[in-house]
Structure formats: C-alpha cells, structure tokens
Write an enzyme that holds these catalytic residues in place. Structure first.
Site, mmCIF file in Angstrom:
data_model
loop_
_atom_site.group_PDB
_atom_site.id
_atom_site.type_symbol
_atom_site.label_atom_id
_atom_site.label_comp_id
_atom_site.label_asym_id
_atom_site.label_seq_id
_atom_site.Cartn_x
_atom_site.Cartn_y
_atom_site.Cartn_z
ATOM 1 N N ASP A 11 37.774 33.640 35.247
ATOM 2 C CA ASP A 11 39.129 33.115 35.476
ATOM 3 C C ASP A 11 39.160 32.629 36.917
ATOM 4 O OD1 ASP A 11 41.762 32.711 36.143
ATOM 5 O OD2 ASP A 11 42.474 34.680 35.454
ATOM 6 N N HIS A 18 49.351 32.770 34.489
ATOM 7 C CA HIS A 18 47.996 33.026 33.943
ATOM 8 C C HIS A 18 47.861 32.620 32.473
ATOM 9 C CE1 HIS A 18 49.974 37.194 33.983
ATOM 10 N NE2 HIS A 18 50.280 36.584 32.855
ATOM 11 N N ASP A 53 40.656 32.039 30.914
ATOM 12 C CA ASP A 53 39.236 32.206 31.237
ATOM 13 C C ASP A 53 38.399 31.019 30.764
ATOM 14 O OD1 ASP A 53 39.618 34.839 32.294
ATOM 15 O OD2 ASP A 53 39.845 35.520 30.228
ATOM 16 N N TYR A 90 47.626 28.890 39.764
ATOM 17 C CA TYR A 90 47.737 30.339 39.960
ATOM 18 C C TYR A 90 46.346 30.988 39.931
ATOM 19 C CZ TYR A 90 48.705 35.210 39.176
ATOM 20 O OH TYR A 90 48.713 36.562 39.294
ATOM 21 N N GLY A 103 21.505 36.496 43.939
ATOM 22 C CA GLY A 103 20.678 36.284 42.748
ATOM 23 C C GLY A 103 21.550 36.041 41.547
ATOM 24 N N ASN A 104 21.444 36.958 40.559
ATOM 25 C CA ASN A 104 22.282 36.775 39.375
ATOM 26 C C ASN A 104 23.720 37.192 39.704
ATOM 27 O OD1 ASN A 104 23.062 39.487 38.095
ATOM 28 N ND2 ASN A 104 20.899 39.770 38.628
ATOM 29 N N ASP A 139 41.039 37.518 26.156
ATOM 30 C CA ASP A 139 41.830 37.427 27.389
ATOM 31 C C ASP A 139 42.928 38.484 27.365
ATOM 32 O OD1 ASP A 139 42.520 36.395 29.886
ATOM 33 O OD2 ASP A 139 44.061 35.100 29.012
ATOM 34 N N TYR A 238 42.780 46.209 41.765
ATOM 35 C CA TYR A 238 43.065 45.432 40.562
ATOM 36 C C TYR A 238 43.126 43.947 40.899
ATOM 37 C CZ TYR A 238 45.232 43.678 36.377
ATOM 38 O OH TYR A 238 45.494 42.975 35.240
ATOM 39 N N LYS A 241 42.284 41.364 34.547
ATOM 40 C CA LYS A 241 41.765 42.200 33.482
ATOM 41 C C LYS A 241 40.312 41.814 33.206
ATOM 42 C CE LYS A 241 42.896 45.863 31.566
ATOM 43 N NZ LYS A 241 42.888 47.033 32.438
ATOM 44 N N ASP A 242 39.611 42.682 32.501
ATOM 45 C CA ASP A 242 38.168 42.501 32.341
ATOM 46 C C ASP A 242 37.819 41.353 31.404
ATOM 47 O OD1 ASP A 242 37.301 45.156 33.757
ATOM 48 O OD2 ASP A 242 39.017 45.568 32.511
ATOM 49 N N GLN A 251 23.949 36.947 10.028
ATOM 50 C CA GLN A 251 23.189 36.591 8.808
ATOM 51 C C GLN A 251 21.776 37.210 8.806
ATOM 52 O OE1 GLN A 251 24.850 35.430 6.445
ATOM 53 N NE2 GLN A 251 26.076 33.657 6.917
#
Ligand code: 13P
Ligand code: MG
Ligand code: MG
Length: 393
Positions: A11, A18, A53, A90, A103-104, A139, A238, A241-242, A251
């Site tokens: 995000d 949001h 997101d 926002y 790095g990552n 989300d 905070y 949110k995650d 399959q």
C-alpha cells in the site's frame, strides 16, 4: 526449468482515504513491469489492486528472495509513492518501512509470497502436466486471514472431497509461523491429517500464528505460500493492516479451485477492518475492487492463471469471486458485518487489548489505566490518591 512465482504487494497511497491506488500509480507499476520483462529479469507479470494495495504477480527463474526481483518491486513501489505524493493521496509510501532495503524486501514492509518448482508441463509429467495457480490478496485484514479457509481447503474432506483420492489422501504439511517471534522466522511443521487438532490449536489464533506454506506429502511440492508477517512487529508501531497475499497451486496433486474457495463462503470473522482494530467478516470480491463498504469490511480477491511452458501466463486470467455465485456470500458478509457493528465497541466487535497494543487506541487506554488508584483499606474511593502514573514505583 526451475520457475518461481513471486507476489509482491504494498500500500503506497490511495485516493479519497484508504480505498484504492490511482490509475496513474497502477500504470506506472505496469510500465516498470513491462521494462523488467523486456530486460529479461521477469518472464511475465500481472498488476492489480485489492482495496488500497497494489499487487505484482510475476514469474522468473531467479528463485525466491532474489535481490534483483525484489529491488525491481521496491523501485516500482517507490515510483508509485512519488505519484501518490505528487497528487496528495492518502498514506503515500505507507508500507515502505525502511529507507532502502539492501537485498530482498521481506521484512521491509511489502508483503511477499513466493513458490519455486520444476516447470515441465508435458503430458508425460505425472506430477504437473499443467501448472495452474491462484493469487489471493486481502485488504483490511490481519495476517492470519487465510488460516481457516486454507486449512479447510487442504485438510478437511468436508470442503475438499479430493482428500479422499489416493494422491491427496497422504495429506499436506502445514508450516506454521509464530509471528510474535521477532528473532526470525520461527516455524513448526505439522502434518495433516494426523496433527489435525494440533494445527487447529495454533491456527485458531489469527493474530499470532499464520500458515507460512503448505507442502504436498505425496510429492514434496510446495502447494501454497502465504505472506505471514505482522506489520507492527516490523514497524514497532501501527502503520496499517497486514493485508496478506497467497499463492495457491491447484488441480492434480493439489485441491481443485472449487475445493479451495468453498471455505470463503463462510465470510468468516477476522481481525482487521477500520483502524485495523475490529472484528468483521471477510468478503470475497472481484480483483480491482475499492474499499467503500460500511466500516471497510475486509476484502479478499482470488484470480487464477495457467502457465505456458516458457513460464508466461495464460493470455488472460480467471476472476473467481467476480461471479453472481458469490453475490449471496457478499450479502451474507454485509449482514454479518451489520450485526457485528450493531454492538459497536463492545467485546468481540473489537480486537482485544493485546492486539490494540501498537495502535493509537493503546495510548487512549494507557492514559486511563495510569489514572487507576487502589481503594484504601476501608474500601473508600481514593479521591485524593495520586494517579498511578504519578506515583513512584
Ligand atoms: P490499510 O492497511 O489497508 O491501509 O488499512 C489500515 C486501516 O487502518 C484501515 O482503517
Ligand atoms: Mg492503506
Ligand atoms: Mg491495505
């Protein structure tokens, strides 16, 4: 060839609150993806949004946690952040929690889920004669939003009848992460069906324990990878949110799509929603849906792809929840949401204190907690007692 599917999601700004990223931001990320394909870094890409997101799904041959692939995504998110800032959106750059990851980008804010496997889709390949997979993006959700539906889809024949078939009945290994352990990725591996109850004892706690990955015991192949991290454990405060993402292969030696998505018909209650502090039902929606519902309502999208022999996506995708079949579930989610909201701030409608720990609610509660004082021995209210915060310990 060894192929990797990577989902990288962040995000980095949204319009009118949001709700959703702007078209300009999405176009910029798509343009960066096209450049990365032309340069040979990536084989194919898909960019969409779920609520606020932006989610990049891509294929490549560089393996999971690859620096170049992750830096590419970080730079694309940075560019979108710049656009969000230019237009005053926002939460510009909200999920980019460090200055420049070396790095990552796992642990730097964006959600990451990756699966690597042998890709040889020929008729004689007994394990994977064709590769098909789903991308889930949620989300306004806590990190364990997929705990219940993925557990049921991979371990319960009431939802996945395929588990009664020879190749699937050997079951699946659930790698579960303790998201409270900030020393590193703390994982336990439990096998369904024999560890069924042990798995549920952990997965019942969506805020602390999350499914990190699921592996087929018949083939040893990874069936699913989920971005299970707690954003506030990274940021220390905070920030949002995650909003987890997941890759789920389907399959053949894995459950079929209908078996995997059936548990989402529950619209089960999860932590998240407004200010990341409430308990509300998870509503399945089409990809590219904005958050405009009453009190947010946590959203989940699910799109499906097939992979050509060279690792590029099918020329289109299938949007599982963009179908009238799911209208009933959306209404159910609304009804459940309205019922829960009717009790406002009381009890189960909001997350418990421990989960509010890092949000502004904590400050409000702590200010009051510090003003509590012990009654004197006669039981009289200590009107003249000093607030606890002012007293020496
Ligand atoms: P996001 O993580 O989607 O920005 O949501 C955070 C929030 O607090 C919603 O009220
Ligand atoms: Mg946001
Ligand atoms: Mg979000």
């Amino acid at each position: 060839m060894k192929l990797t599917i990577s989902i990288l999601k962040a995000d980095v700004g949204s319009i009118g609150g949001h709700t959703r990223p702007s078209d300009r931001m999405l176009d910029a990320v798509r343009a960066d993806c096209a450049t990365a394909v032309r340069s040979g870094l990536l084989i194919d890409t898909f960019v969409g949004h779920t609520g606020d997101d932006i989610c990049i799904t891509c294929t490549h041959t560089r393996g999971p946690l690859n620096t170049e692939v992750h830096q590419f995504a970080w730079n694309a998110f940075m560019k979108a952040t710049g656009i969000a800032r230019d237009y005053g959106l926002y939460g510009a750059g909200q999920d980019l929690l460090v200055d420049a990851p070396s790095g990552n980008i796992r642990g730097a804010g964006p959600a990451v889920a990756e699966v690597e496997f042998d890709h040889d889709p020929v008729k004689t390949n007994r394990v994977r004669p064709a590769e098909s997979f789903m991308v889930l993006a949620a989300d306004k959700c806590g990190p364990g939003a997929y705990n219940l539906p993925l557990f049921l889809g991979f371990a319960d024949p009431m939802y996945c009848g395929g588990l009664m078939l020879p190749r699937l009945s050997e079951g699946f290994t659930f790698n579960i992460i303790d998201m409270d352990n900030t020393e590193g990725d703390s994982i336990i591996s439990l096998n369904a069906p024999e560890d069924y109850y042990k798995i549920t004892v952990l997965l019942r706690d969506n805020e602390r324990f999350g499914i990190d990955s699921i592996v087929s015991r018949h083939t040893g192949q990874m069936a699913a990878a989920i971005s299970a991290t707690r954003m506030h454990n990274i940021a220390g405060t905070y920030t949002g949110k995650d909003d987890p993402v997941a890759i789920v292969r389907n399959q053949g030696v894995f459950p079929a799509p209908e078996e995997l998505i059936s548990p989402f018909a529950k619209a089960h209650f999860i932590g998240g929603d407004a200010r990341g502090s409430h308990v509300m039902p998870l509503m399945p929606v089409a990809i590219n849906t904005s958050v405009t519902g009453m009190y947010c309502l946590p959203l989940v999208s699910c799109i499906g792809f097939s992979l050509a022999p060279k690792g590029n996506f099918s020329d289109s995708f299938c949007d599982f929840f963009d179908n009238v079949a799911w209208d009933y579930v959306r209404n159910l989610a609304q009804e459940k949401g309205i019922q829960m909201r009717s009790q406002g701030w009381s009890g189960a409608a909001m997350l418990p204190y421990g989960e509010l720990e890092y949000s502004g609610f904590r400050t409000s509660i702590t200010d009051l907690v510090n003003q509590f004082a012990i009654k004197d021995t006669n039981g009289a209210h200590p009107a003249t007692a000093k607030p606890a915060a002012a007293r020496k310990r």
